[in-house]
Design a protein around this motif. Structure first.
Motif, short mmCIF file in Angstrom:
data_model
loop_
_atom_site.label_atom_id
_atom_site.label_comp_id
_atom_site.label_asym_id
_atom_site.label_seq_id
_atom_site.Cartn_x
_atom_site.Cartn_y
_atom_site.Cartn_z
N HIS A 190 28.66 -1.92 119.99
CA HIS A 190 27.36 -1.36 120.36
C HIS A 190 26.65 -0.88 119.10
O HIS A 190 27.26 -0.28 118.22
CB HIS A 190 27.55 -0.19 121.33
CG HIS A 190 26.29 0.31 121.94
ND1 HIS A 190 25.40 1.13 121.26
CD2 HIS A 190 25.74 0.10 123.17
CE1 HIS A 190 24.38 1.42 122.04
NE2 HIS A 190 24.55 0.79 123.20
N VAL A 358 26.64 4.94 126.65
CA VAL A 358 27.10 5.50 125.38
C VAL A 358 26.92 7.00 125.46
O VAL A 358 25.83 7.48 125.79
CB VAL A 358 26.31 4.94 124.18
CG1 VAL A 358 26.76 5.62 122.89
CG2 VAL A 358 26.50 3.43 124.07
N ASN A 377 31.56 4.24 124.14
CA ASN A 377 30.84 3.22 124.91
C ASN A 377 31.78 2.70 125.99
O ASN A 377 32.89 2.27 125.69
CB ASN A 377 30.40 2.09 123.97
CG ASN A 377 29.95 0.83 124.71
OD1 ASN A 377 30.58 -0.21 124.60
ND2 ASN A 377 28.89 0.93 125.47
#
Length: 447
Positions: A190, A358, A377
């Motif tokens: 991410h 997140v 995440n």
């Protein structure tokens, strides 16, 4: 029974040792093309970081121990070159003298591992362009740094090994530049978490050149010059850390089926397309526990576990392995970086309907001294509610936390089920609501 094993590292020696323990009368023969067996390859970057530490410290068990104490016929310097499945033979050459050898087998294990990817570009064969996979590679790198008084290095690639080696070289006061053609650092991660890793590298004076395609390496009066399309970088040493590929050619040439990423295709019992031949370790594929599909993720634990399973099956104790979740953790200076399961993009490609969250939390209770920021995440599936994967970054409390999600993935838990797990709490180790539980509760709002 004669059990022949090609390859003497994690999978090969695990299988050899276990088979000999289970059935002492079994003739176990191991053919290893190098002089090194049973060593901690994952420890090499940390060994290289310490100029005074001997590479031999990484050897877990010496060859003579396998020979004398366990009764294993271990042949080092024996390079296997062909398998004949019809006549059940392995042939090859003794490295030192070039003499041929031939062994007949009842059962065969191919545990040939993987090898570094070396680009087919000008200059990657120059002295000072090195890779890190085997123990001999580690010796070569340490010797080169010492003898050539290396001050500047360029690392081609920004994967796990590249990042660990960046830290190792900076520990030796060597200036480091990292180069890769794709624009993103850790493209599977991410972006919010990857940005933290990127900042950590920059804060430790690592030059990052993402989106920079190497066209070749040149020798000059001062050392080496790494030439890219839009810039060039000088170096005393270049490390090729682009990734690895499975050593599956020996199997493919014998007509044994290969699959994803050209890895040797095996069933859950580690058998290849030839029922008398098994494959394990970095040369073989596996099943992903989240997708149920074949995957190739070279992992140390999988190699050792697969070696054990092969020995069990060869010795008449049927054993099947469930698969892998791709659980991994690595250190980048002061950060712990971990993942397991699927990223959002990987989940989409696997035909899930994924969502992600997140969250930012703390490694310890808020009032406890030394608490550090952790970012988590989590990925889940909107159709089934299943937990699909996790990524974590932080200075502490990441490396072992990721294991909780790995267990959840192996047990096909839903996000709701995971949110109700009884995770340990004490102020020095976690908030009351562990970061994983906080993330799971946020994910529940989407799945």
């Amino acid at each position: 029974m004669r059990f022949v094993i090609i390859g003497g590292d994690a999978a090969g020696m695990s299988a050899a040792s276990r088979a000999k323990r289970m059935q002492p009368d079994t003739e176990v023969i191991v053919l290893e093309k190098t002089e090194d067996v049973s060593y901690s390859a994952c420890g090499m970057p940390y060994n290289i970081a310490d100029a005074d530490r001997e590479v031999e410290d990484l050897v877990v068990r010496k060859a003579e121990v396998f020979r004398q104490k366990q009764g294993i016929d271990l042949f080092t310097g024996y390079r296997a070159e062909a398998i004949d499945p019809v006549n059940r033979t392995v042939t090859g050459t003794i490295v030192d003298n070039g003499e041929p050898f031939r062994f007949v087998y009842d059962r065969l294990l191919i545990a040939t591992g993987g090898r570094p990817i070396i680009p087919d570009l000008p200059g990657f064969d120059l002295p000072g362009v090195l890779a890190l996979k085997s123990l001999e590679d580690g010796r070569r790198i340490k010797s080169f740094i010492r003898n050539q008084s290396v001050k500047k290095a360029v690392i081609a690639g920004m994967g796990y090994i590249g990042l660990e080696m960046a830290e190792a070289l900076r520990e030796r006061n060597i200036a480091v530049d990292m180069v890769k053609p794709r624009p993103d650092l850790l493209p599977w991660m991410h972006r919010d978490l990857a940005a933290i890793v990127e900042k950590e590298l920059i804060d430790n004076q690592v030059g990052l050149h993402a989106g920079c395609t190497i066209t070749g390496i040149e020798k000059n009066a001062d050392g080496l010059n790494v030439v890219c399309e839009d810039r060039s970088l000088s170096a005393d040493m270049v490390l090729a850390a682009i990734g690895i590929r499975p050593n599956s050619e020996l199997a493919a040439d014998a007509g044994i089926e290969t699959g994803i990423n050209d890895a040797i295709s095996v069933n859950r019992h580690l058998q290849t397309s030839d029922e008398a031949i098994y494959a394990a370790g970095d040369c073989a594929d596996a099943v992903h526990v989240v997708t149920g599909e074949k995957t190739w993720i070279p992992l140390a634990l999988r190699a050792n576990r697969a070696g054990w399973a092969v020995a069990d099956n060869v010795c008449g104790r049927p054993t099947a392995l469930e698969g892998v979740a791709g659980t991994s953790v690595f250190k980048v200076f002061n950060l712990e970086v971990a993942r397991t399961g699927l990223s959002l993009a990987e989940a989409r490609r696997a035909d899930f309907e994924p969502v992600e969250v997140v969250i930012k939390s703390r490694s310890r209770a808020h009032a406890h001294p030394g608490a550090q920021t952790i970012r988590v995440n989590l990925v889940g599936d909107t159709r089934s509610g299943r937990l699909l994967g996790a990524q974590m970054v932080g200075p502490e409390g990441v490396a072992h936390r990721i294991n909780a999600v790995a267990v959840a993935l192996h047990n096909r838990m839903t996000a709701a089920g995971f949110s109700q797990t009884d995770l340990a709490y004490a102020p020095p180790f976690s908030p009351v609501w562990d970061p994983l539980l906080t993330a799971a509760n946020q994910l529940l709002k989407k799945v």
